[in-house]
Design an enzyme around this catalytic site. Structure first.
Site, short mmCIF file in Angstrom:
data_model
loop_
_atom_site.label_atom_id
_atom_site.label_comp_id
_atom_site.label_asym_id
_atom_site.label_seq_id
_atom_site.Cartn_x
_atom_site.Cartn_y
_atom_site.Cartn_z
N PHE B 117 0.85 -1.18 0.00
CA PHE B 117 0.00 0.00 0.00
C PHE B 117 0.89 1.23 0.00
CE2 PHE B 117 -4.58 0.96 0.98
CZ PHE B 117 -5.10 -0.11 0.30
N GLN B 231 -8.05 14.37 3.69
CA GLN B 231 -7.32 13.56 2.72
C GLN B 231 -8.02 13.47 1.37
OE1 GLN B 231 -6.64 9.07 3.25
NE2 GLN B 231 -4.60 9.97 3.21
N HIS B 233 -7.94 11.35 -1.91
CA HIS B 233 -7.43 10.09 -2.45
C HIS B 233 -7.18 10.33 -3.94
CE1 HIS B 233 -7.11 5.91 -3.58
NE2 HIS B 233 -7.28 5.52 -2.34
N LEU B 243 -14.53 5.38 -5.30
CA LEU B 243 -13.11 5.13 -5.09
C LEU B 243 -12.62 3.93 -5.89
CD1 LEU B 243 -10.60 5.76 -3.22
CD2 LEU B 243 -11.35 3.78 -1.95
N GLU B 246 -6.43 2.05 -3.45
CA GLU B 246 -4.98 2.09 -3.59
C GLU B 246 -4.44 0.70 -3.92
OE1 GLU B 246 -3.33 5.03 -1.03
OE2 GLU B 246 -1.94 3.55 -0.24
N ARG B 286 -0.69 9.37 -0.22
CA ARG B 286 -1.80 9.98 -0.94
C ARG B 286 -1.67 11.48 -1.12
NH1 ARG B 286 -6.59 6.39 1.89
NH2 ARG B 286 -5.93 4.46 0.86
N HIS B 354 -11.68 12.05 0.72
CA HIS B 354 -11.80 10.67 1.13
C HIS B 354 -11.91 10.47 2.63
CE1 HIS B 354 -11.31 6.40 0.78
NE2 HIS B 354 -10.16 6.37 1.41
N ARG B 389 -3.11 10.43 6.58
CA ARG B 389 -3.26 9.03 6.94
C ARG B 389 -2.66 8.15 5.86
NH1 ARG B 389 -7.38 4.79 5.75
NH2 ARG B 389 -8.21 6.22 4.22
C1 LIG Z 1 -14.57 4.26 -0.25
C2 LIG Z 1 -13.71 4.13 0.96
C3 LIG Z 1 -12.66 3.22 0.96
C4 LIG Z 1 -11.85 3.07 2.07
N1 LIG Z 1 -10.86 2.14 2.05
C5 LIG Z 1 -10.09 1.97 3.14
C6 LIG Z 1 -9.08 0.98 3.16
O1 LIG Z 1 -8.88 0.25 2.20
N2 LIG Z 1 -8.35 0.83 4.27
C7 LIG Z 1 -8.55 1.60 5.37
O2 LIG Z 1 -7.87 1.39 6.35
N3 LIG Z 1 -9.51 2.53 5.38
C8 LIG Z 1 -10.28 2.75 4.30
N4 LIG Z 1 -11.25 3.71 4.31
C9 LIG Z 1 -11.51 4.46 5.52
C10 LIG Z 1 -12.33 3.65 6.49
O3 LIG Z 1 -13.17 2.76 5.81
C11 LIG Z 1 -13.22 4.48 7.37
O4 LIG Z 1 -12.48 5.48 7.93
C12 LIG Z 1 -13.83 3.65 8.47
O5 LIG Z 1 -14.52 2.57 7.93
C13 LIG Z 1 -14.74 4.44 9.34
O6 LIG Z 1 -15.38 3.56 10.24
P1 LIG Z 1 -16.22 4.08 11.44
O7 LIG Z 1 -16.67 2.91 12.21
O8 LIG Z 1 -15.48 5.12 12.13
O9 LIG Z 1 -17.47 4.81 10.76
P2 LIG Z 1 -18.62 4.29 9.79
O10 LIG Z 1 -18.41 2.93 9.30
O11 LIG Z 1 -18.80 5.38 8.82
O12 LIG Z 1 -19.85 4.21 10.74
C14 LIG Z 1 -20.47 5.34 11.27
C15 LIG Z 1 -21.67 4.89 12.07
O13 LIG Z 1 -22.19 5.96 12.80
C16 LIG Z 1 -23.56 6.02 12.65
N5 LIG Z 1 -23.99 7.39 12.86
C17 LIG Z 1 -23.45 8.52 12.35
N6 LIG Z 1 -24.15 9.58 12.78
C18 LIG Z 1 -25.12 9.14 13.59
C19 LIG Z 1 -26.16 9.75 14.34
N7 LIG Z 1 -26.34 11.07 14.33
N8 LIG Z 1 -26.98 8.97 15.04
C20 LIG Z 1 -26.83 7.63 15.05
N9 LIG Z 1 -25.86 7.00 14.37
C21 LIG Z 1 -25.02 7.75 13.65
C22 LIG Z 1 -23.81 5.49 11.29
O14 LIG Z 1 -25.10 5.01 11.18
C23 LIG Z 1 -22.79 4.37 11.21
O15 LIG Z 1 -23.31 3.21 11.81
C24 LIG Z 1 -12.07 3.87 3.20
C25 LIG Z 1 -13.11 4.79 3.20
C26 LIG Z 1 -13.92 4.94 2.09
C27 LIG Z 1 -14.99 5.95 2.10
#
Ligand SMILES: Cc1cc2nc3c(=O)[nH]c(=O)nc-3n(C[C@H](O)[C@H](O)[C@H](O)COP(=O)(O)OP(=O)(O)OC[C@H]3O[C@@H](n4cnc5c(N)ncnc54)[C@H](O)[C@@H]3O)c2cc1C
Ligand code: SF4
Ligand code: F3S
Ligand code: FES
Lengths: 247, 587, 114, 130
Positions: B117, B231, B233, B243, B246, B286, B354, B389
C-alpha cells in the site's frame, strides 16, 4: 451536460395521509451517466422534499437502496437510467410492508438473520498468539461466494414463497448459514440445523430460483439452499437409520 | 419523554462501534451496552472500504517499520505513543478478525496474504479481495449477534449529547420511523459516528457521512482536533467520486498523464523503474500523489473530462486473471460507472475527498476531555494519522481504538453512578426535543439542498488540495454566512414517519459546524504539512506548527483555535522522503 | 424449531427428478409415442416385452423408476398445491404420499405378476 | 402510533401470473402431474402384460388411440420441460470445485445433456434391435 427528460413514476405512501399507496410522476432531466438513484436524489433535492427512500454508498455495497424498478427488484445505485425508456416505474421492495414511500419494514429479516447463528463456531477457541487458522485459497473459494451478500433484500422481494408465507427464513439468511457451514474453520452446522432444516427453513424453499436471478452480488442463494438441502437430507436420513431420527 | 437506561451508549454501528460493543460484551457481560445507529449496522460506511488493513505479520516486517511509515506518513503530526500502541495491537486485532471468520485473502500455504500500500516500506496490508471493509463490517456485525448483552437501536438518529456537571450522562435519540424522541441515560458514551466527507461535493463518502458525532461532541464542548487535514485520495472515478482502491496501485497499476507519461517521477517520487518499488512512484503517500496531480493539471498535462480534469490509471498489464481475483469490484465499478474495463482500457481518475484525519480530540485511551465521553474510528482523532493518513491504517484504527475506548469505558462505568439530577436531565432532553420540534414550526426560507450545495462549493474552493489565505478566508466567511442562514431553514416534510427531509436538515446542521472547523483551522495553520498545503506558506514550520490544532465551539461566533503539543517519543521530525531516497532511509 | 421430516420425501423427489430427467423422455417416446407411429413393433410385441420384463434386473430397474416417479410427483404436487394456495399442507401430504405408497405397491405387484 | 405499515398481500391463488419466471416455474411444477399420469399408465400396462397377450395388445391399442396419443404427447412435452429445467438448475444445486476453480456450470449442464443422449440412444437401440 446534456440531459434527457425521463418520467419517473414513484409509488408513494404517506401513512399519516394515505390509506393506500399511489403512483406519483416526476419529470426528471437525467444525465447520461445517472443511475436511478441519482434521479431520485434529483427529485428529492429539486422537486419534492417529501419523498423518502434509503441510500448511502452509491457503489452497490451498503445494500440500502433495493427497490422494484420496472417490476424487478434491484439496487437503484446499480441500474442506469440510460438502460430504460422515457418512463421508469419505481416501487418499494415487494413482499415487505411499506413503512413509507420506498422505505420498507425490515425487522423481520433482521430477526431471521440472527436466527441462523451467522458467526464462526470453531472447534475450539484459538488464542491470538497462535495466529490465524490456516485456510487455503481453495478452501476460501468454497464459501467465498456466499460471503458477498449485502443484505439488500432483493431476493426476498423476488421469492414468492416468502411473499406467501413470511415465516420462511428466506434466501439471504439461509445462504449466510451455508456460508458458515461451508467454511473450513467452522463446525457449527448442527447448531444451525434446528432453524435451517426446519419447516420454515430450507424446506419452505421450492427452488423457484428467482432469488439468484435478481441478486446483484451473484450470491446464488438458490444454490446455497439446494446444497444445504442435500447435506441436511443425508444427515436426517443417516440420523434416522442410526439413531431413530432423534430430532 | 420516555427514558431508556444503559451503561454504555455507543453512537454508530460501523466498524468502530461494533468493535467497541463486542469489547464491552466480552469485557463484562454485566455491563449493559446499547448500540445506536442511524442506519442498520451493515449499511455503515465501513462497508465501502476496499483495499485493506495494515498490520505487521510477515517475517520481513517489524513493528518499528510500521511505526516509522505511519509517523513519517503523517508528517510528524502524529502522537507517537498512540502510534506505537496502534502498531503493536493491530496484528492481534486482525488475527482476532480472522478468528471471527473474516474471509481474508490467503497465500497458498493457508496463511493470510498481504499486499503493498502507499507509503508503506513493506507489504503488510491484509485484504479480502477488494472488499475488505465490507467483509470486516459484516464479520463484526454477525459476530456481534453472538452476544446477548449487546442491544441495538437500529435506525435511530442521535441528536444530542447530554452533559451536566462536567460529565456526559446520555444521549437523545429519535426513532426514525416514528419521529419519537427518547432519552437514553448512560454512564458513558462512545461516539463512533464516522467521518464527514459529505461537507465536500466530490467525495468517496456515502450519504451518511455527515459528521454528526463530531458536531455533537463539539457542541458539547469537546474540541475537534486537526480538522484542516482532509485527505484527497488520488484515484476516484470522475462524475461519481467512487473510489478505486490504492490496492489497484498496490497490485501494480500505474498513473499516467495525457501523454501516457508516468508524471509522478517529476515530483520526487521516481525513478519509475524498477517497478513496483515500495514507497515510490504510485506507491507514494496519498497527499503527494494528489498534489502531483494538481501540478500536472496546472501544467495542462491532464485529460479534460466533463467532470473536471482526469489522469489515467493503467492496470492493463496486470492481466484479466489477477484483476478478477484481486480487484473484481474495481473492474465492475470501472466498467459500470466509467465505461472502461481495466483489463483492456485506461481508467480515468482524479483526486477525491476521502478521509478526515481530524476529529474529536481523544487521548490514547480513546477518552475525550469530557468525563464519560469516548470516541473512536474516523470521527475521533487519537492522532495516529497526523497530517496524512496512510492508506489501510484506518480500518486497523477502528479496531484497535474501538476496543481500547470500550475497555476504558467499562472501567469508568463500573466506578460511576448515574447522574442523579432527574429534573435537569429531563429538562435537557426536553430542550433537545423542542429544538427538533421548532424545525417543524419554522417559517424559514432557506432550503436544505440549496445550503448544502453552497457549503459544498465553498469548501472545495477554499479547502482543496492547495490552499491560499484569500481563498480560505472567503470560505470561512461563506461558512459563517451559511451557518447564520441555516437558522432560517425550512422543513418541507412535516411527517413524523421516516422523515428524511428532517434527517437531512439535522445532518446539514452538523456538516456546517464541522465545515467551519475545517476552514478556520486551515486558515490558522500558516504552513504546509501533509494534506494541508498552502501556496502562501510552502514550507513545513516545526517551530510554530508542530502542534495539533484544537477547534472549540462558540455558539454565536467562529470556532476558537488553540494548539496542543504533539507527543514525540522516538522519531524526531525529519524530511519525508519517498522514491529512490526512501530505500536506505531509517525513518 | 425442529428439523423437518420433509428431508425424506425431498430426497426421493430429488433423486427422482434426476433419474427421470435422463430416462423419461426416451421411455415415454418408446412406450407412449412409438406405438402410434408404428415403430418398434417387434420390441413392443407381447413376447419380447414379457421376456424382457421377465428379467429380474429389468424388474428392479423399472421398479426403481416407477417408485421414484411416484414419489417425485407426489412431493412436487404437494408443493404445487401449496403454490396454488391450498394451505392444508398436512392433509395434502397425507393424501399424496398415500397415493405414492399405493403406486409403489401396485408397481411391485404388477412386476411380480409378470 | 403514527406508523401504519402498508401490507401488500400476494394473491395466494394467482401470484404466479405476475411474472414470466413464475409462470415457467409453475409449468415445471405441473410437469409432475404428467409424470404421475405416465407412471399410472405404465403400471396398468405392466398389469396387462402380466395378464397375457390380449390384455397387452389392448393396452397398446389404448396408447395408440387418439386419447392415448394426445395424453402421451402432452406427457412427452412436459417430460422435456422437466429435463431442461432440471438440467438448467443442476449447476446451482451441485457445485463442483477443483482446487481453486469452480467447474463452470455450462460444462456440467453439457455433461448432463451428453448422458441424456447416451441413455436415450441406448434405449432406442435396445428397442430397435430387440
Ligand atoms: C470508499 C472508501 C474506501 C476506504 N478504504 C479503506 C481501506 O482500504 N483501508 C482503510 O484502512 N480505510 C479505508 N477507508 C476508511 C475507512 O473505511 C473508514 O475510515 C472507516 O470505515 C470508518 O469507520 P467508522 O466505524 O469510524 O465509521 P462508519 O463505518 O462510517 O460508521 C459510522 C456509524 O455511525 C452512525 N452514525 C453517524 N451519525 C449518527 C447519528 N447522528 N446517530 C446515530 N448514528 C449515527 C452510522 O449510522 C454508522 O453506523 C475507506 C473509506 C472509504 C470511504
Ligand atoms: S442474497 Fe443477493 S439479493 Fe439476497 S440480500 Fe444478499 S445480496 Fe441481496
Ligand atoms: S426464490 Fe425462493 S423458493 Fe427458494 S430458490 Fe429462491 S428461496
Ligand atoms: S446506495 Fe448502497 S447499495 Fe445502493
Amino acid at each position: 451536460m446534456e440531459t434527457r427528460d425521463v418520467t419517473i413514476e414513484v409509488l408513494r405512501y404517506r401513512p399519516e395521509q394515505d390509506s393506500e399507496p399511489f403512483f406519483q410522476s416526476y419529470t426528471v432531466p437525467c444525465e447520461e451517466h445517472w443511475v436511478v438513484l441519482d434521479a431520485l436524489n434529483y427529485i428529492k433535492d429539486e422537486l419534492d422534499r417529501t419523498l423518502s427512500y434509503r441510500w448511502s454508498c452509491h457503489m452497490f455495497v451498503c445494500g440500502s437502496c433495493g427497490m422494484v424498478i420496472n417490476g424487478e427488484p434491484m439496487l437503484s445505485c446499480k441500474k442506469f437510467v440510460r438502460d430504460f425508456g422515457d418512463k421508469i416505474r419505481v416501487e418499494p421492495l415487494s413482499n415487505f410492508p411499506i413503512e413509507r414511500d420506498l422505505v420498507i419494514v425490515q425487522d423481520d429479516f433482521m430477526e431471521k438473520l440472527s436466527s441462523v447463528k451467522p458467526y464462526l463456531i470453531p472447534k475450539e477457541e484459538r488464542s491470538i498468539e497462535s495466529g490465524e487458522y490456516l485456510q487455503t485459497p481453495a478452501q476460501l473459494k468454497t464459501y467465498k461466494q456466499y460471503t458477498m451478500c449485502i443484505n439488500c433484500l432483493c431476493c426476498y422481494a423476488a421469492c414468492p414463497q416468502y411473499g406467501l408465507d413470511d415465516k420462511f427464513i428466506g434466501p439471504a439468511a439461509l445462504a449466510l448459514a451455508h456460508r458458515y457451514n461451508a467454511d473450513s474453520r467452522d463446525v457449527g452446522r448442527s447448531a444451525r440445523e434446528d432453524v435451517v432444516a426446519s419447516h420454515e427453513g430450507i424446506w419452505e424453499c421450492s427452488f423457484v430460483g428467482a432469488c439468484s436471478l435478481v441478486c446483484p452480488k451473484d450470491v446464488e442463494p438458490a444454490g446455497a439452499i439446494q446444497q444445504t438441502k442435500f447435506t441436511s437430507a443425508i444427515d436426517y436420513i443417516t440420523g434416522m437409520v442410526s439413531g431413530g431420527g432423534k430430532k | 419523554m420516555e427514558i431508556i437506561e444503559t451503561d454504555i451508549a455507543i453512537v454508530g454501528a460501523g466498524g468502530a462501534g461494533l468493535r467497541a460493543a463486542i469489547e464491552v460484551a466480552e469485557a463484562d457481560p454485566n455491563v449493559k451496552v446499547l448500540l445506536i445507529s442511524k442506519v442498520y449496522p451493515m449499511r455503515s460506511h465501513t462497508c465501502a472500504a476496499e483495499g485493506g488493513a495494515a498490520g505487521v505479520v510477515k517475517d520481513n516486517d517489524t513493528l518499528e517499520y510500521h511505526f516509522n511509515d505511519t509517523v513519517g506518513g503523517g508528517d510528524w503530526l502524529t502522537d507517537q505513543d498512540a502510534v506505537e500502541y496502534f502498531v503493536n495491537e493491530i496484528p492481534k486485532e486482525l488475527t482476532r478478525m480472522e478468528h471471527w471468520g473474516c474471509p481474508w485473502s490467503r497465500e497458498d500455504s493457508g496463511k493470510v496474504a498481504v499486499r503493498p500500500f502507499g507509503g508503506m516500506k513493506i507489504m503488510r496490508t491484509w485484504f479480502a479481495a477488494d472488499k475488505t471493509g465490507f467483509h470486516m463490517l459484516h464479520t463484526l456485525f454477525q459476530t456481534s449477534l453472538k452476544y446477548p448483552t449487546i442491544e441495538r437501536l437500529d435506525e435511530y438518529y442521535v441528536t444530542d449529547l447530554m452533559v451536566e456537571d462536567g460529565r456526559v450522562h446520555g444521549v437523545v435519540v429519535m426513532e426514525i420511523r416514528t419521529g419519537k424522541m427518547t432519552l437514553v441515560r448512560a454512564k458513558a458514551v462512545i461516539i463512533c459516528s464516522g467521518g464527514a466527507g459529505k461537507i465536500f461535493p466530490f467525495t468517496t463518502n456515502g450519504a451518511i457521512k455527515t459528521g454528526d458525532g463530531m458536531a455533537m461532541a463539539y457542541r458539547a464542548g469537546v474540541p475537534l482536533k486537526d480538522m484542516e487535514f482532509v485527505q484527497y485520495h488520488p484515484t476516484g472515478l470522475p462524475a461519481t467520486g467512487i473510489l478505486l482502491t490504492e490496492g489497484c496501485r498496490g497490485e501494480g497499476g500505474i498513473l499516467v498523464n495525457k501523454d501516457g507519461y508516468r508524471f509522478l517521477q517529476d515530483y520526487g517520487l521516481g525513478p519509475p523503474d524498477p517497478w513496483p518499488r515500495l514507497k515510490a512512484m504510485e506507491l507514494g503517500p496519498r497527499d503527494r500523489l494528489s498534489q502531483a496531480f494538481w501540478h500536472e493539471q496546472k501544467k495542462g498535462r491532464t485529460i479534460p473530462s466533463p467532470w473536471g480534469d482526469v489522469m489515467h490509471l493503467d492496470m492493463r498489464h496486470l492481466g484479466e486473471k489477477k484483476i478478477n481475483e484481486r480487484l473484481p469490484l474495481i473492474r465492475e465499478l470501472s466498467r459500470l460507472y466509467a465505461g472502461a474495463d481495466p483489463v483492456h482500457e485506461l481508467v480515468p481518475v482524479r483526486p477525491v475527498v476521502h478521509y478526515m484525519m481530524g476529529g474529536i480530540h481523544t487521548n490514547i485511551d480513546g477518552a475525550t476531555p469530557l468525563a464519560g465521553l469516548y470516541a473512536a474510528g474516523e470521527c475521533a482523532c487519537v492522532s495516529i494519522n497526523g497530517a496524512n493518513r496512510l492508506g489501510s491504517n484506518s480500518l486497523g484504527e477502528l479496531l484497535v481504538f474501538g476496543a481500547r475506548a470500550a475497555r476504558n469505558a467499562v472501567d469508568y462505568v463500573k466506578s460511576t453512578e448515574y447522574l442523579n439530577k432527574v429534573k435537569t436531565i429531563q429538562a435537557q432532553a426536553e430542550d433537545a426535543q423542542s429544538r427538533v420540534k421548532a424545525l417543524f414550526q419554522s417559517q424559514g426560507t432557506e432550503s436544505v439542498p440549496g445550503l448544502r450545495k453552497e457549503l459544498n462549493a465553498t469548501m472545495e474552493e477554499g479547502c482543496g488540495i492547495y490552499r491560499t489565505e484569500a481563498e480560505i478566508k472567503a470560505t470561512c466567511d461563506k461558512v459563517t454566512e451559511i451557518r447564520a442562514r441555516y437558522k432560517d431553514v425550512k422543513l418541507e416534510d412535516t411527517s413524523t414517519v421516516f422523515n428524511t427531509d428532517l434527517l437531512q436538515t439535522l445532518e446539514l446542521g452538523c456538516m456546517i459546524e464541522v465545515a467551519q472547523t475545517v476552514a478556520v483551522s486551515a486558515f490558522e495553520r500558516k504552513e504546509s504539512r501533509g494534506a494541508h498545503q498552502r501556496l502562501d506558506y510552502e514550507k513545513r514550520d516545526d517551530v510554530n506548527y508542530l502542534k495539533h490544532s484544537m477547534a472549540h465551539f462558540d455558539p454565536d461566533g467562529d470556532p476558537r483555535i488553540d494548539y496542543l503539543d504533539v507527543v514525540i517519543t522516538k522519531s524526531q521530525p525529519a524530511e519525508r522522503i519517498y522514491g529512490a531516497g526512501a530505500e536506505g532511509q531509517v525513518v | 424449531m425442529a428439523r423437518s421430516a420433509k428431508a425424506v420425501p425431498w430426497f426421493l423427489f430429488a433423486a427422482g427428478g434426476t433419474v427421470l430427467s435422463f430416462i423419461l423422455p426416451v421411455m415415454i417416446f418408446t412406450t407412449g409415442i412409438a406405438p402410434a407411429l408404428g415403430l418398434f413393433t417387434d420390441a413392443l410385441s407381447y413376447d419380447t416385452m414379457s421376456a424382457f420384463v421377465g428379467n429380474w434386473l429389468v424388474k428392479l430397474v423399472l421398479f426403481g423408476i416407477l417408485t421414484l416417479a411416484c414419489w417425485h410427483a407426489a412431493h412436487r404436487l404437494r408443493v404445487c398445491a401449496h403454490d396454488f394456495g391450498i394451505r392444508a399442507d398436512t392433509a395434502v401430504a397425507v393424501i399424496l404420499y398415500g397415493l405414492a405408497t399405493v403406486g409403489t405397491a401396485t408397481a411391485a405387484l404388477a412386476l411380480v405378476s409378470i | 402510533m403514527n406508523r401504519k405499515p402498508y401490507r401488500r398481500e400476494l394473491s395466494k391463488t394467482s401470484w404466479f401470473m405476475t411474472h414470466q419466471r413464475y409462470k415457467s416455474y409453475m409449468l415445471h411444477e405441473i410437469s409432475s402431474l404428467f409424470v404421475a399420469i405416465y407412471a399410472f399408465i405404465l403400471i396398468i400396462g405392466l398389469f396387462r402384460l402380466g395378464e397375457g397377450p390380449e390384455a397387452w395388445e389392448g393396452w397398446l391399442g389404448f396408447v395408440a388411440s387418439p386419447i392415448g396419443v394426445i395424453l402421451h404427447v402432452l406427457i412427452f412435452v412436459f417430460s422435456i420441460i422437466h429435463t431442461m429445467a432440471w438440467f438448467k438448475a443442476v449447476p446451482q444445486a451441485m457445485r463442483i470445485q477443483r482446487g481453486e476453480e469452480i467447474v463452470p456450470g455450462k460444462l456440467i449442464v453439457g455433461a448432463h445433456y451428453g448422458v441424456l443422449a447416451a441413455v436415450s440412444l441406448f434405449v432406442l437401440i435396445l428397442a430397435g434391435v430387440a
